[in-house]
Scaffold this motif. Structure first.
Motif: not given
Length: 277
Positions: A33-42
């Protein structure tokens, strides 16, 4: 297979060493539901990560370092899909084998690998983030594996242990794995004639699906789109006694330069030496 209870997984797949796609167990994970490239980058923008370049299992070992946020932001901006052969085997940069829970322990609750955990005594977890076209060539892991697709799509080719002579095991060293000499896109029928008899099972993993890959099964994995995956490796007692002990011994010898240092996936050749990953 939509869902699996532990007893059915053990009886039908884990103990007989049979792969299975599980289609409806990871779909509700928080990770999906919430993991994305932007999520990990932050999570840790300045963290230095090591990126594989191309297919390091069959080709020359190559890697580079990058700032985590720079790499992942680039994936968000440049993502595209491949149809199958397009871009396959090119030198894509790949954040592979990220020890996700050692670096981000707060994410452990976002996934559930209890199927494998119930069958094994020791586990290790890795995340895999990269663009379309990343390729991990044919290899065997000496440890049981469940691969979960979080976002994007991956294609997996599976070949049973019985076909091992036709897969031409390589002398290239990789920790806890056996590599194949064969890459289907550059296959040489004169060098590897038996590979013509291999009939892999081809699977496309969609977001929220999991694939159990038993130890001893050859597999090759390509990202069809920008992709985030996570996998759990697990050893049962026989794996710890027969395989992990051997892997640890060979790894120790390798670190001392006594085994496999001429060609491996963890050191790349430089002008006058080898540099560790």
């Amino acid at each position: 297979m939509p869902r699996l209870e532990s007893a059915e997984f053990a009886a039908r797949y884990f103990r007989p060493r049979q792969p299975v796609v599980i289609t409806d167990m990871a779909t509700q994970w928080p990770a999906c539901q919430r993991w994305s490239f932007d999520f990990f980058a932050q999570l840790d923008p300045d963290r230095a990560v090591t990126l594989e370049k191309g297919n390091v299992l069959q080709d020359e070992t190559a890697f580079e370092s990058a700032r985590m946020a720079d790499y992942l932001t680039g994936l968000t901006q440049a993502g595209h899909a491949v149809s199958g052969a397009e871009d396959e085997g090119t030198a894509k940069r790949y954040l592979s084998m990220l020890r996700i829970f050692e670096q981000f322990p707060q994410l452990r609750a976002d996934v559930d690998f209890s199927l494998l955990e119930a069958m094994t005594l020791k586990q290790v977890y890795f995340a895999w983030l990269g663009p379309a076209g990343t390729l991990t060539g044919y290899h065997i892991d000496w440890i049981d594996n469940i691969l979960a697709q979080i976002s994007g799509r991956k294609r997996v080719w599976l070949v049973p242990p019985s076909a091992s002579p036709a897969m031409y095991p390589s002398s290239k060293y990789d920790y806890r794995s056996t590599l194949s000499e064969v890459e289907p896109n550059t296959w040489d029928a004169k060098r590897h004639p038996l590979f013509a008899t291999v009939r892999p099972v081809e699977i496309t993993l969609e977001p929220g699906q999991m694939l159990f890959i038993p130890r001893g099964w050859w597999h090759r994995v390509m990202s069809l789109t920008p992709s985030i995956s996570i996998n759990a490796f697990g050893h049962d007692l026989s794996g710890l006694l027969l395989y992990q002990s051997r892997a640890s011994l060979l790894h120790g010898l390798h670190q001392l330069g006594l085994y496999g240092r001429e060609d491996c996936t963890c050191h790349k050749k430089t002008a006058d030496s080898k540099r560790a990953k």
